[in-house]
Motif scaffolding. Structure first.
Motif, mmCIF file in Angstrom:
data_model
loop_
_atom_site.group_PDB
_atom_site.id
_atom_site.type_symbol
_atom_site.label_atom_id
_atom_site.label_comp_id
_atom_site.label_asym_id
_atom_site.label_seq_id
_atom_site.Cartn_x
_atom_site.Cartn_y
_atom_site.Cartn_z
ATOM 1 N N ARG A 1 -127.019 -75.832 17.863
ATOM 2 C CA ARG A 1 -128.098 -75.428 16.964
ATOM 3 C C ARG A 1 -127.611 -74.375 15.987
ATOM 4 N NH1 ARG A 1 -131.519 -74.936 20.570
ATOM 5 N NH2 ARG A 1 -131.286 -72.716 21.068
ATOM 6 N N HIS A 2 -126.812 -73.408 16.482
ATOM 7 C CA HIS A 2 -126.285 -72.389 15.574
ATOM 8 C C HIS A 2 -125.310 -73.002 14.585
ATOM 9 C CE1 HIS A 2 -125.066 -68.409 14.264
ATOM 10 N NE2 HIS A 2 -123.819 -68.858 14.282
ATOM 11 N N SER A 3 -124.498 -73.973 15.055
ATOM 12 C CA SER A 3 -123.557 -74.613 14.134
ATOM 13 C C SER A 3 -124.306 -75.336 13.025
ATOM 14 C CB SER A 3 -122.664 -75.593 14.912
ATOM 15 O OG SER A 3 -121.799 -76.259 14.040
ATOM 16 N N LYS A 4 -125.395 -76.007 13.375
ATOM 17 C CA LYS A 4 -126.190 -76.674 12.342
ATOM 18 C C LYS A 4 -126.792 -75.649 11.388
ATOM 19 C CE LYS A 4 -127.447 -80.732 15.091
ATOM 20 N NZ LYS A 4 -128.554 -81.486 15.714
ATOM 21 N N LEU B 1 -118.941 -66.098 7.093
ATOM 22 C CA LEU B 1 -119.762 -66.286 8.288
ATOM 23 C C LEU B 1 -118.945 -66.257 9.572
ATOM 24 C CD1 LEU B 1 -122.231 -69.081 7.129
ATOM 25 C CD2 LEU B 1 -122.697 -66.645 7.391
ATOM 26 N N ARG B 2 -117.618 -66.263 9.450
ATOM 27 C CA ARG B 2 -116.784 -66.261 10.651
ATOM 28 C C ARG B 2 -117.012 -65.016 11.506
ATOM 29 N NH1 ARG B 2 -111.159 -67.352 8.775
ATOM 30 N NH2 ARG B 2 -112.245 -69.177 7.957
ATOM 31 N N PRO B 3 -117.084 -63.809 10.910
ATOM 32 C CA PRO B 3 -117.409 -62.646 11.752
ATOM 33 C C PRO B 3 -118.793 -62.738 12.387
ATOM 34 C CG PRO B 3 -116.467 -61.949 9.654
ATOM 35 C CD PRO B 3 -116.743 -63.412 9.533
ATOM 36 N N VAL B 4 -119.737 -63.337 11.667
ATOM 37 C CA VAL B 4 -121.072 -63.506 12.239
ATOM 38 C C VAL B 4 -121.018 -64.423 13.454
ATOM 39 C CG1 VAL B 4 -123.423 -64.275 11.757
ATOM 40 C CG2 VAL B 4 -122.115 -63.127 9.978
ATOM 41 N N GLU B 5 -120.199 -65.459 13.386
ATOM 42 C CA GLU B 5 -120.057 -66.369 14.522
ATOM 43 C C GLU B 5 -119.436 -65.642 15.716
ATOM 44 O OE1 GLU B 5 -119.900 -69.733 16.979
ATOM 45 O OE2 GLU B 5 -121.127 -69.149 15.258
ATOM 46 N N ARG B 6 -118.425 -64.806 15.450
ATOM 47 C CA ARG B 6 -117.831 -64.037 16.546
ATOM 48 C C ARG B 6 -118.853 -63.068 17.142
ATOM 49 N NH1 ARG B 6 -113.115 -63.965 13.127
ATOM 50 N NH2 ARG B 6 -113.711 -61.912 12.330
ATOM 51 N N GLU C 1 -121.139 -65.072 19.340
ATOM 52 C CA GLU C 1 -120.537 -65.446 20.614
ATOM 53 C C GLU C 1 -120.568 -64.283 21.604
ATOM 54 O OE1 GLU C 1 -116.680 -66.757 19.529
ATOM 55 O OE2 GLU C 1 -117.335 -68.725 18.785
ATOM 56 N N VAL C 2 -120.259 -63.078 21.106
ATOM 57 C CA VAL C 2 -120.307 -61.918 21.991
ATOM 58 C C VAL C 2 -121.746 -61.597 22.369
ATOM 59 C CG1 VAL C 2 -119.777 -59.469 22.172
ATOM 60 C CG2 VAL C 2 -118.162 -60.999 21.050
ATOM 61 N N ALA C 3 -122.666 -61.708 21.396
ATOM 62 C CA ALA C 3 -124.072 -61.409 21.686
ATOM 63 C C ALA C 3 -124.638 -62.345 22.743
ATOM 64 C CB ALA C 3 -124.899 -61.501 20.404
ATOM 65 N N ALA C 4 -124.129 -63.596 22.779
ATOM 66 C CA ALA C 4 -124.615 -64.550 23.776
ATOM 67 C C ALA C 4 -124.218 -64.137 25.189
ATOM 68 C CB ALA C 4 -124.079 -65.951 23.465
ATOM 69 N N HIS D 1 -123.208 -53.122 28.550
ATOM 70 C CA HIS D 1 -122.137 -52.253 28.078
ATOM 71 C C HIS D 1 -121.287 -52.902 26.999
ATOM 72 C CE1 HIS D 1 -120.378 -54.806 31.186
ATOM 73 N NE2 HIS D 1 -119.221 -54.643 30.570
ATOM 74 N N ARG D 2 -121.386 -54.219 26.857
ATOM 75 C CA ARG D 2 -120.589 -54.916 25.855
ATOM 76 C C ARG D 2 -121.139 -54.635 24.455
ATOM 77 N NH1 ARG D 2 -119.847 -60.868 28.773
ATOM 78 N NH2 ARG D 2 -118.704 -60.104 30.605
ATOM 79 N N ARG D 3 -120.240 -54.670 23.479
ATOM 80 C CA ARG D 3 -120.617 -54.400 22.095
ATOM 81 C C ARG D 3 -120.055 -55.477 21.175
ATOM 82 N NH1 ARG D 3 -123.482 -52.098 24.622
ATOM 83 N NH2 ARG D 3 -124.028 -49.869 24.670
ATOM 84 N N LEU D 4 -120.702 -55.634 20.036
ATOM 85 C CA LEU D 4 -120.292 -56.638 19.065
ATOM 86 C C LEU D 4 -119.028 -56.191 18.344
ATOM 87 C CD1 LEU D 4 -123.765 -57.441 17.450
ATOM 88 C CD2 LEU D 4 -122.672 -58.578 19.374
ATOM 89 N N PRO D 5 -118.137 -57.126 18.034
ATOM 90 C CA PRO D 5 -116.943 -56.754 17.257
ATOM 91 C C PRO D 5 -117.332 -56.378 15.832
ATOM 92 C CG PRO D 5 -117.073 -59.141 17.511
ATOM 93 C CD PRO D 5 -118.159 -58.560 18.370
ATOM 94 N N VAL D 6 -116.722 -55.308 15.345
ATOM 95 C CA VAL D 6 -117.004 -54.841 13.983
ATOM 96 C C VAL D 6 -115.857 -55.290 13.081
ATOM 97 C CG1 VAL D 6 -117.424 -52.854 12.503
ATOM 98 C CG2 VAL D 6 -118.254 -52.849 14.864
ATOM 99 N N PRO D 7 -116.111 -56.218 12.146
ATOM 100 C CA PRO D 7 -115.045 -56.678 11.254
ATOM 101 C C PRO D 7 -114.614 -55.560 10.313
ATOM 102 C CG PRO D 7 -117.153 -57.578 10.561
ATOM 103 C CD PRO D 7 -117.387 -56.891 11.867
#
Length: 461
Positions: free
Chosen positions: A19-22, A192-197, A200-203, A211-217
């Protein structure tokens, strides 16, 4: 929201990813389509303007060439040259005519052309000349003896140039628009590649992995700032989640103690009925019940303060509330001296019930830890009302002065258990003060113990 690891979780994650890919593909399609459409419209309009300008420029060049040729023929006629000699030209794409006042052709370099190209002075474009095939740009110039020198320049080269330019644009414009579409598609995909990463981490961030955090491009544009903002939000959620867990654990611990005492008392009374009288049993039950009631009421107060805003529409005389609470404390007859000589007038805007509870908790806390004296002061400073309460007890260590306002904060057993404190009184004080737009802090008092300083916005300029 809680997360469960089910046997079909892999299928669910695949569906979410699809769904996200679409969704991401739709973004690329929309952005690329918009960019291609805008570029195409701009290119078509630009091409049309260019071709029209080129055609007009070439036509003007032909008119200028015809004008120069007409002036040359006119100069020859004025010098006495015969018309038949003046119209001679080596250019096949040039038609030169000399026309008399009656409109008849006197001389021409193309005898097969029996019709005058133009009967009046001036310019004309797209003139058909029979039996010649081409169209001509014509300039007519008055000359001697009421004659008219007419020169027609073929537009064949001009038409070929315009046609070549149009054909070239017809090929390059689609290629350019297609290149723009490819570049935009790739650029959006890369953006959009950083948004996809991040997705993936947010999922993977659940209640068990806060404790996990999103990668900051890298960079300083909108996407890195979005990642930083989301990480700050996750920090707040994680802190609130940890605080909630600690609060539940502390509340459970606090409530378990009186419940255990009640159970032990009841068990003893049941096993040995003659060892405990009914009045003793009732007294123990009442003590533990009051302790539980105090904890529950404090928790309820904190929940109400955090779930609703405080009504701040009524002026409150804080000094009157201070005197009322001091009077109640003195009525307890504890033998501790309370100095109120420095209590002056101070008016604030807020909820009198909550402010009374704040004062009661502060005075009760200081009263429990005072050795023999308590001192209160109330004064107005600039735009604030400053309330200070201190005791002559052992004081509060500097490292613990912020922590004591946490729920169920325990510095040591002597300061909390001996007088039946629940560990929620100062948390309520801080919540009430902050809900009224004020601050509360702890200092070292002149009496040697702790000194609580409350600052609230005062009424008036």
């Amino acid at each position: 929201r809680t997360w469960q690891r089910l046997p079909d979780s892999r299928f669910l994650m695949t569906t979410a990813g699809t769904r996200h890919s679409k969704w991401r593909t739709r973004i690329r399609v929309r952005v690329t389509t918009a960019a291609v459409a805008v570029t195409l419209v701009g290119a078509v309009i630009g091409s049309a303007v260019f071709v029209a300008g080129l055609q007009e420029s070439l036509e003007q060049a032909l008119i200028n060439a015809g004008t120069q040729q007409a002036r040359s023929v006119d100069a020859q006629l004025r010098s006495g040259l015969e018309p038949h000699d003046a119209v001679v030209s080596a250019k096949n794409d040039l038609v030169v005519q000399i026309i008399n006042s009656d409109g008849h052709i006197v001389a021409s370099n193309h005898p097969e052309v029996a019709t005058a190209l133009k009967a009046r002075p001036g310019d004309a474009e797209g003139v058909s000349v029979r039996p010649l095939i081409d169209t001509y740009a014509v300039h007519a110039l008055p000359s001697t003896d009421d004659r008219l020198v007419v020169v027609g320049v073929s537009q064949e080269q001009q038409q070929r140039a315009v046609q070549s330019a149009a054909e070239l644009l017809a090929v390059t414009v689609p290629l350019g628009v297609g290149l723009v579409g490819v570049v935009v598609w790739l650029s959006v995909s890369r953006a959009l590649r950083p948004v996809e990463r991040m997705r993936e981490v947010a999922a993977t961030i659940t209640s068990e992995h806060l404790h996990r955090r999103l990668p900051v491009p890298p960079g300083d544009d909108e996407i890195p700032r979005l990642a930083q903002t989301l990480n700050l939000m996750l920090d707040g959620i994680d802190a609130a989640h940890q605080a909630q867990r600690r609060f539940v654990a502390d509340a459970s611990h606090e409530l378990r103690s009186p419940l255990a005492t009640l159970r032990q008392t009841a068990d003893t009374a049941q096993r040995q009925p003659t060892s405990t009288s009914i009045p003793e049993l009732s007294a123990r039950v009442m003590v533990e019940e009051q302790r539980m009631e105090a904890i529950v009421n404090a928790l309820l107060t904190l929940a109400r303060l955090e779930s609703a805003s405080v009504s701040t529409g009524q002026p409150v005389d804080l000094d009157d509330l201070v005197w009322d609470e001091v009077r109640r404390s003195r009525d307890l007859g504890s033998g501790i001296a309370i100095d109120t000589a420095a209590v002056g007038a101070g008016q604030v805007v807020g909820d009198s019930v909550l402010l009374c509870q704040m004062l009661a908790n502060l005075i009760a806390n200081v009263h429990r830890h005072a050795a023999s004296a308590i001192k209160l002061s109330l004064d107005e400073e600039a735009s604030q009302v400053v309330l200070a309460i201190e005791d002559d007890g052992s004081g509060i260590p500097v490292g613990d002065r912020d922590r004591i306002f946490d729920r169920f904060a325990r510095l040591d057993q002597a300061r909390t258990r001996d007088a039946g404190g629940s560990g929620l009184g100062l948390a309520i004080v801080k919540t009430v003060v902050e809900s009224h737009g004020g601050t509360v802090a702890v200092e070292t008092g002149a009496l040697g113990g702790g000194r609580f300083v409350v600052r609230l916005p005062r009424v008036g300029p």
